[in-house]
Write an enzyme that holds these catalytic residues in place. Structure first.
Site, PDB file in Angstrom:
ATOM      1  N   ASN B  23       0.838  -1.194   0.000  1.00  0.00           N
ATOM      2  CA  ASN B  23       0.000   0.000   0.000  1.00  0.00           C
ATOM      3  C   ASN B  23       0.886   1.262   0.000  1.00  0.00           C
ATOM      4  OD1 ASN B  23       0.916   0.429   2.591  1.00  0.00           O
ATOM      5  ND2 ASN B  23      -0.982  -0.239   3.587  1.00  0.00           N
ATOM      6  N   ASP B 225      -8.561 -10.021   0.088  1.00  0.00           N
ATOM      7  CA  ASP B 225      -7.866  -9.097   0.989  1.00  0.00           C
ATOM      8  C   ASP B 225      -8.004  -7.663   0.487  1.00  0.00           C
ATOM      9  OD1 ASP B 225      -5.855  -8.533   3.185  1.00  0.00           O
ATOM     10  OD2 ASP B 225      -4.768  -7.792   1.428  1.00  0.00           O
TER      11      ASP B 225
END
Lengths: 353, 353, 353
Positions: B23, B225
């Protein structure tokens, strides 16, 4: 003690080959394999250079940069659905460079068979992770014996001499912008150099790069194999596969946001092989200037496979210009050197596969 | 003999974590790790099931299909630039299923440190490579001791009982098309279930699939996820990371050319964690009919990290409808079970990392 | 002098088409081609805008942002294993925008044949690389003749008028959040608009983006073609391929970490074509608020191919609601405009392929 140390430097990669890794005939691209080899190499080298056991007070974290790949043969084809297994090991360490050897096997999971497909040697230089462009010392490697160390030093000296020869005059034209590479007489006659000449132009994006914003050597090699494959397919019009990549130096690192210009041209055909010269020039789009720099230059050899999966004769290259004729003769020389080297290797390593 | 056999089934994967794996804060996605775990698992299981040493005359080549993943905790974060190392090993073999255990470590190449990030257990079923849908027998595994074998059998029976419980009445609603999952009262109040509800819809392409045209379980887990991460980001608006995935069964294989509908919704918040329920429904585009089938159902737990990288309090979930309140209580129960299970594990394995 | 200048702005991309680029029948997705076209466009425009020959003291480095694509026809199918060759050239420069024309050919390497597949026109705006959101002046382009310059200015004015018309009321509903796009009466009858309505929801990751954290226009177009393809596949249940994308404006750039909601619905069927409207809404996950913004809106035309690779009749769309009927009539109008435009083009350019 020794063996523990070696184990730490070991790296093992397994990956299932998928449709995108291969051509239509199901043969995994040489470029896919070169990319994985470099991934194993960079992990092994970076791990060795930052090993806490080697650290002293002046220790500075480093990231390894690929500077050279020795001649890499593709001994056996690999297919979609097989598992590529790569084992990399640091095998020599000079004051500022590290040698990594990588062995690649292809495993057919359904048959339970394995075969050796590649054996590659890569040279890395540790670069400072903090200060751009600063070369760091490489920690020494404890070699299991005097003989092993001597052999490593010999390999190191040989590649150094080779690189110096190229840099200092052996082939100066490769390092400057050689316009002749871009010349194209536009001949549309088949089997000529012009006819199969190919280019790829690729914008280097985030997923091509490491955390420091540089394209990995493996990404570059994959693109190089791709453009060589276009030349070979255009020339042969058959199922063509990579047979080898000659020893290759990486002169320039390629930045995120650069454009890679790859050009490939046929230089020589033997009865069953085609030699292709590949140039990689790089251009940083946002730089004020328009400078293209030569990043890599390499020779690939391709072979053509028939429907039975065996090599078949290659249509002979028609050379036309003076330059093409000279390069053809140079290619012939390299072809003969490769042949004699391979014969020598076979004699010295009877148990390779 | 024994150890050789075991080694053959071992699989090791190393991979450098890139920007695409993480991320914006640099934390590697739990989904990236789950995908790599499954890659190691499928190689280990397929290799075991096709091992020539296990073959007899009736031998038929098989491809392993993921049917279940046991609860997987994310013990430590992993970062871009680190090397993920996965070691997989076949640890038990029942007549028609194979257990693979995968250990994941993250290695900071610059510091030379390694830490355990995950320990996962996956169950595979060998499916015929030739005849679609045919389950094949799994070859036996020689266990190093009677105790090891007994422990394996206990794990096998426990997961079988669990799967039967779910299938036969424990929670039948999950297996049929439960419309309540798609209901949305459209509340725009923050911190409600509706507010953070998220969906992803993905067309399954060739690179998501194995050679037989089925999406790998790892690709599905990565998408799961991803959708859970969207829910957590919407609820917390901070740097959120996967803390665990509960034991998950894979009811349906997903075909190339299908559309995967993934939906995630918050079910429960503890002081420092958020539980998210994820459903995967699949629909084969070219089928004459429009049937959506439930492929997977799972619970993820997320935590929120502050600027110092430590977990921080989670804004509490506002439950509104009757269904939301029931699911909140169920979530609380699961939360307490996880907590006591983790405490039990810590006592029994004090030396894990 | 002139020709040198032109050559510098030329960009050429060659790429081998892989399984991931195509559908199950082997036809390369229109979206793959649109993505490559945009890659060629952005390189040509960014290069032109940063060309040292155009620089003066106030020079500021710029990155080009796609603002509009003119109607793009897919003249011929392209297949896996073929080489896509794209040639892009800056063809006009206004004070703040640059026009790039891209020609796409497909080359069958095995047969040695090439055919023209696309001809596209894209408009870019140079944005400051340093200061977010700042539009920079585009350097002028020396045109080979007065006539060429006049034609360019006419194209520039025409697209400007078109964009102003849409913005100022010509079609206001497209620019605001039109809820009717999300309405679905849930009809399960086949061949209705509801039945083939499709969505994709995609989390924008690093590899979708340029170095500055914005999704490239090409990535968005690829997703748009994907959702249009889902609608067409659901409606036709055959091998469907992109025939054209109407002129499309890009209102909003899409940030890394956003969620793209793509929705497609059938609007009109002619005898052998299906028109599909695609909306792209974007939502930045970490923003405090939950605002969805309309980023792009476009019309795609699809055709259905039979086993012989030729177009075949399309099942007619059943329109039910008042809105569907209005959109059907509007679609019919666009269909007829496309037809007459194509006829006009054929007359004026007899030598295109």
């Amino acid at each position: 003690m020794m063996t523990e140390n070696e184990d730490e430097c070991d790296v093992q990669i397994c990956r299932l080959m998928k449709p995108d890794d291969a051509n239509i005939a199901g043969n995994v691209h040489g470029g896919t394999i070169l990319k994985m080899i470099e991934e194993a190499g960079i992990i092994a080298s970076t791990r060795h250079c930052n090993n806490p056991a080697h650290m002293n007070d002046e220790y500075e974290p480093s990231v390894s940069a690929l500077v050279r790949v020795e001649t890499t043969d593709f001994l056996q084809p690999m297919f979609i659905g097989e598992v590529a297994e790569l084992r990399g090991k640091v095998t020599y360490s000079a004051p500022h460079s590290v040698e990594v050897q990588v062995m690649v096997t292809a495993e057919n999971l359904l048959k339970g068979t394995k075969r050796l497909t590649n054996f590659a040697t890569l040279w890395y230089v540790p670069m400072s992770a903090d200060e751009k462009g600063k070369v760091l010392p490489a920690p020494p490697l404890k070699c299991p014996s005097k003989d092993v160390e001597e052999a490593g030093r010999a390999r190191y000296e040989a590649q150094k001499a080779e690189r110096r020869r190229i840099g200092l005059g052996g082939r100066p034209s490769l390092l400057i912008k050689s316009n002749d590479f871009y010349d194209d007489d536009g001949s549309s006659e088949t089997l000529t150099v012009s006819h199969s000449r190919s280019s790829l132009i690729h914008l280097v994006g985030p997923s091509d790069c490491n955390t420091y914003g540089y394209a990995s050597g493996g990404v570059t090699m994959k693109l190089m194999d791709e453009v060589a494959g276009c030349v070979a397919a255009r020339h042969c019009r058959t199922n063509i596969v990579t047979a080898s990549m000659d020893a290759t130096n990486f002169h320039k690192t390629v930045r995120l946001g650069s454009i890679c210009h790859l050009t490939g041209r046929a230089t020589f055909t033997s009865n069953r092989s085609l030699e292709i010269e590949v140039m990689v020039d790089t251009e940083y789009l946002l730089a004020g200037s328009d400078v293209r720099e030569r990043a890599v230059h390499a020779f690939f050899t391709y072979v053509s496979l028939g429907p039975d999966g065996r090599t078949q004769p290659i249509p002979q290259l028609k050379v036309q210009t003076e330059g093409e004729k000279i390069r053809y003769e140079e290619g012939k020389l390299r072809y003969e050197q490769r042949k004699s080297k391979r014969a020598a290797n076979k004699q010295s390593k009877p148990s390779t596969s």
